[in-house]
Design a protein around this motif. Structure first.
Motif, short mmCIF file in Angstrom:
data_model
loop_
_atom_site.label_atom_id
_atom_site.label_comp_id
_atom_site.label_asym_id
_atom_site.label_seq_id
_atom_site.Cartn_x
_atom_site.Cartn_y
_atom_site.Cartn_z
N TRP A 110 7.43 16.44 -14.41
CA TRP A 110 7.10 15.65 -12.57
C TRP A 110 7.93 15.59 -11.83
O TRP A 110 7.65 14.95 -10.90
CB TRP A 110 7.96 14.39 -13.36
CG TRP A 110 9.70 14.69 -14.30
CD1 TRP A 110 10.10 15.50 -15.05
CD2 TRP A 110 10.52 14.45 -13.24
NE1 TRP A 110 11.37 15.40 -14.84
CE2 TRP A 110 11.71 14.55 -13.66
CE3 TRP A 110 10.89 13.91 -12.29
CZ2 TRP A 110 13.52 15.13 -13.72
CZ3 TRP A 110 12.08 14.21 -11.16
CH2 TRP A 110 12.88 14.52 -12.25
N LEU A 111 8.82 16.86 -11.64
CA LEU A 111 9.05 17.20 -10.21
C LEU A 111 8.13 17.52 -9.03
O LEU A 111 7.95 16.99 -8.08
CB LEU A 111 10.10 17.80 -10.23
CG LEU A 111 11.88 18.36 -10.79
CD1 LEU A 111 12.69 19.19 -10.85
CD2 LEU A 111 12.25 16.81 -10.05
N LEU A 112 6.54 18.79 -9.98
CA LEU A 112 6.32 18.80 -9.38
C LEU A 112 5.18 17.88 -8.46
O LEU A 112 4.90 17.29 -7.56
CB LEU A 112 4.86 19.98 -9.86
CG LEU A 112 5.76 21.01 -9.74
CD1 LEU A 112 4.78 22.28 -10.45
CD2 LEU A 112 5.75 22.35 -8.33
N VAL A 113 4.68 16.66 -9.68
CA VAL A 113 4.15 15.39 -9.67
C VAL A 113 4.85 14.85 -8.43
O VAL A 113 4.28 14.49 -7.85
CB VAL A 113 3.89 14.73 -10.77
CG1 VAL A 113 3.57 13.18 -10.33
CG2 VAL A 113 3.38 15.55 -11.96
N LEU A 114 6.45 14.33 -8.42
CA LEU A 114 6.73 13.42 -7.53
C LEU A 114 6.73 14.19 -5.70
O LEU A 114 6.47 13.40 -5.54
CB LEU A 114 8.04 13.05 -7.54
CG LEU A 114 8.85 12.69 -7.11
CD1 LEU A 114 8.52 11.23 -7.25
CD2 LEU A 114 10.78 12.46 -7.67
N GLY A 115 6.54 15.24 -6.29
CA GLY A 115 6.74 16.31 -4.68
C GLY A 115 4.93 16.26 -4.22
O GLY A 115 5.53 16.03 -3.03
N ALA A 116 4.18 16.12 -4.88
CA ALA A 116 3.01 16.04 -4.78
C ALA A 116 2.56 14.41 -4.19
O ALA A 116 2.06 14.85 -3.64
CB ALA A 116 1.71 16.51 -5.53
N PRO A 121 1.51 12.64 0.18
CA PRO A 121 0.50 11.75 0.47
C PRO A 121 0.41 10.17 1.01
O PRO A 121 0.49 9.32 1.65
CB PRO A 121 -0.61 11.55 -0.67
CG PRO A 121 -0.31 13.07 -1.22
CD PRO A 121 0.91 13.39 -0.82
N PHE A 122 1.84 9.45 -0.16
CA PHE A 122 1.91 8.91 0.25
C PHE A 122 2.93 8.45 1.76
O PHE A 122 2.89 6.93 2.13
CB PHE A 122 3.61 8.13 -1.00
CG PHE A 122 3.41 6.57 -0.82
CD1 PHE A 122 2.75 5.99 -1.27
CD2 PHE A 122 4.89 6.09 -0.71
CE1 PHE A 122 3.24 4.17 -1.23
CE2 PHE A 122 5.40 5.10 -0.53
CZ PHE A 122 4.64 4.17 -1.02
N GLY A 123 3.82 9.39 2.04
CA GLY A 123 4.06 9.18 3.20
C GLY A 123 2.94 9.20 4.90
O GLY A 123 3.62 8.83 5.82
N THR A 124 1.88 9.65 4.28
CA THR A 124 1.05 8.99 5.29
C THR A 124 0.60 8.14 5.40
O THR A 124 -0.18 7.57 6.57
CB THR A 124 -0.28 10.03 5.24
OG1 THR A 124 -0.91 10.30 3.38
CG2 THR A 124 0.33 12.15 5.11
N LEU A 125 0.53 6.91 4.51
CA LEU A 125 -0.11 5.76 4.56
C LEU A 125 0.85 5.04 4.13
O LEU A 125 -0.35 3.80 4.04
CB LEU A 125 -1.08 5.89 2.88
CG LEU A 125 -1.40 6.10 1.82
CD1 LEU A 125 -0.70 4.80 1.40
CD2 LEU A 125 -2.63 6.58 1.38
N PHE A 126 2.03 4.91 4.12
CA PHE A 126 2.61 3.72 3.25
C PHE A 126 3.20 2.57 4.82
O PHE A 126 3.38 1.59 4.65
CB PHE A 126 4.16 4.25 2.57
CG PHE A 126 4.71 4.43 4.10
CD1 PHE A 126 6.21 3.53 4.32
CD2 PHE A 126 5.13 6.21 5.40
CE1 PHE A 126 6.73 4.43 5.29
CE2 PHE A 126 5.74 6.00 5.70
CZ PHE A 126 6.84 5.19 6.15
#
Length: 601
Positions: free
Chosen positions: A515-521, A525-530
């Motif tokens: 889940w650490l990698l999932v969180l980072g990945a 992308p979320f930072g580009t569209l939030f």
């Protein structure tokens, strides 16, 4: 003819971005044409569902004890998108006469409020429900001023709660902005991109006339004397002059007390041309914030691109070049000393443990992504405007159905590639693609719809619409998906660039949780569209019109780039963590990192 220079191409590209990110101005919005009203012509007002920014559950206008039209309640024609969005447009007792100012007009006197009606009114006021009126396809707009800032809202509140006392807005001040009627040829010449045949414009060409270009409302609360207007009929003059200020309220709701509704209307000639009458609703707020979001996305892309370049250019390209220069004996000796990415080069294209799920997800993803791109592009060009109610949702549904052929093709061709050219089972894959995402969405929709039915909300989808959606699913989406799967089965499979080992390589146990990698990945992308997502959700919850699809289209393109870069970086990070844990000492991890990223600890 000489080819354009690189600078000219960049200038043209930035002009296109500026055009897409600007609000649509000065041309006909599809699905709407000007109507010519002569002086004295009747202009009818329609009502839409009551909406709230608190509950997001629409209710019918006549679910409350409001005035009803004498001729009875009649539904207006509604398309598929309007029904899915919960719009219920009906006629109303409000009616005006073009360019004739009127004041102190009685709308109706209701029956005495029962305990249930009073309780329902109080509940709707506490939930901040708004009344939505429509005149000539324009929603009523209300302006408020707070801290020297002017805010515009569609509709007006039912009432207000002050010190445990409930007051209702029972007097409305309407302002209708009109513009002198222009001949279709004149309007078309002033319009940059007029659509449709000019013969479709309604109205008589002879004689002076006006077009509605604005509809404003100011609600008031006035203490009417219900006994003095017992014998008055609708649209007759109120016995006394109504002087009502929007800043004060005085009509308190009480049980067994009838309600009296009145209104006044004034017509103002405006310089607003008919093609620009939606500008007040489509004002782009926070343009600087949108550009900041795009700049933030570009910085994330540049950061990820740097990591990808380090991996591909400084490691993979260098090692491959050196590897190709060796003879077979040296290559065999080098294979015994493989490290870094070369350890898994023959296991990258190994078939996953659940290839069916992968093919289904890829097929549905292609369909959803294609629908998003085409819908946002058409909306940015002005073909799905709010002037045509429900056009956006209807267009999304239609595009999704048509792109079923792309979903079936992509899923079956990936299935054929995983099976090394064997297309057996393509029909099963096509059926699963056609049923997975629509079935999941239909299950959620049905569950929510039962809850809305129980609340008697207009957001509940009628049973007839359920039948229509099922027919669209089984008669259009499924056949197109199967057709796409057939073409995918006939298409040649994709050849892998490297050979896959028959025996899978042993994967060391993972030290760090996945889940650490999932969180980072997912964070990048979320930072580009939030920021853009914040504007979309604010428009939905605040009852405003979202129409900066140009910015949304740009952000979508940036999101695709970021997801592509993350998909390249994530496997490397995963492999580093796994091998680093299995190596057992710092020297092996250091050698791996040095081979992969070309730096030393």
């Amino acid at each position: 003819m000489s080819l354009p220079s690189r600078s000219q191409i960049w200038i043209l590209f930035f002009h296109l971005l500026q055009l897409l990110s600007s609000p649509v101005r000065g041309f006909y919005l599809p699905g709407s044409y000007p109507i010519k009203y002569k002086i004295g012509d009747t202009v009818s007002v329609k009502v839409n569902s009551l909406t709230s920014i608190e509950t997001e559950m629409p209710f019918g206008y006549y679910s409350l004890p409001f005035c009803r039209p004498v001729e009875g309640i009649k539904d207006s024609a509604e398309n598929l998108g309007e029904l899915l969005m919960g719009d219920r447009i009906e006629n109303s007792p409000y009616s005006f006469r073009m360019f004739m100012n009127e004041s102190d007009l009685l709308l109706c006197r209701t029956d005495p409020l029962s305990a249930d009606d009073l309780s329902l009114l109080k509940k709707r006021i506490d939930e901040m429900y708004q009344v939505n009126l429509i005149l000539d396809n324009l929603p009523a707009i209300r302006y408020t001023t707070k801290e020297d800032l002017v805010h515009h809202w569609t509709g007006y509140p039912i009432g207000v709660n002050l010190r445990d006392s409930y007051f209702i807005f029972n007097h409305l001040k309407f302002t209708v902005l009109v513009h002198k009627y222009e001949e279709p040829a004149t309007v078309a010449a002033a319009s940059a991109t007029s659509v449709g045949d000019t013969s479709a414009f309604r109205g008589d060409r002879d004689g002076p006339g006006y077009m509605v270009v604005g509809f404003e409302v100011v609600p008031c609360s006035f203490p009417h004397d219900a006994e003095s207007i017992k014998n008055l009929k609708p649209r007759e003059k109120y016995p006394t002059k109504i002087q009502c200020e929007p800043t004060t309220v005085s009509m308190e709701l009480k049980e067994k007390q009838p309600l009296v509704f009145t209104y006044e209307v004034s017509f103002v000639e405006s310089d607003i041309r008919w093609p620009s009458r939606w500008d007040a609703y489509l004002k782009m707020e926070g343009a600087k914030v949108h550009w900041f979001s795009i700049l933030n996305s570009l910085m994330v892309i540049a950061f990820l691109a740097g990591i990808v370049l380090v991996i591909l250019l400084r490691t993979v390209r260098r090692d491959l070049t050196r590897y190709e220069e060796l003879d077979k004996e040296a290559q065999a000796q080098m294979n015994e000393e493989l490290s870094g990415w070369k350890l898994v080069v023959s296991d990258v294209f190994r078939a996953p443990s659940n290839p069916t799920l992968l093919c289904v997800m890829v097929g549905d993803g292609v369909q959803i992504l294609g629908m998003a791109v085409v819908t946002i592009l058409f909306a940015a060009l002005g073909f799905m405007s709010p002037a045509s109610r429900g056009a956006l949702v209807t267009g999304m549904l239609f595009i999704y159905l048509v792109l079923g052929i792309a979903a079936g093709y992509a899923a079956v061709r990936l299935w054929k590639t995983i099976k090394y050219g064997d297309h057996s089972g393509w029909m099963s894959i096509s059926w699963k693609v056609a049923c997975f995402f629509p079935g999941l969405a239909f299950l959620i929709l049905s569950t929510l719809n039962f809850l809305l039915w129980g609340s008697h909300s207009t957001g509940a989808i009628p049973f007839s619409l359920f039948v229509i959606l099922l027919l669209l699913w089984f008669c259009i989406s499924m056949p197109l998906t199967i057709v796409g799967g057939y073409f995918g089965a006939k298409a040649p499979h994709i050849d892998f660039p490297v050979r896959t080992n028959q025996i899978p390589r042993e994967i060391p146990p993972q030290k760090y949780p996945s889940w650490l990698l999932v969180l980072g990945a997912g964070t990048l992308p979320f930072g580009t569209l939030f920021i853009e997502l914040f504007f979309i959700m604010s428009s939905l919850w605040m009852g405003r019109v979202y129409y900066v699809f140009g910015f949304l289209f740009i952000v979508l393109l940036l999101l695709v780039v970021v997801c592509s870069e993350v998909s390249l970086c994530l496997p490397t990070c995963t492999y580093v963590l796994r091998i680093g844990n299995g190596g057992g000492n710092r020297s092996s991890l250091q050698a791996l990192l040095q081979s992969t990223f070309s730096f030393t600890l």
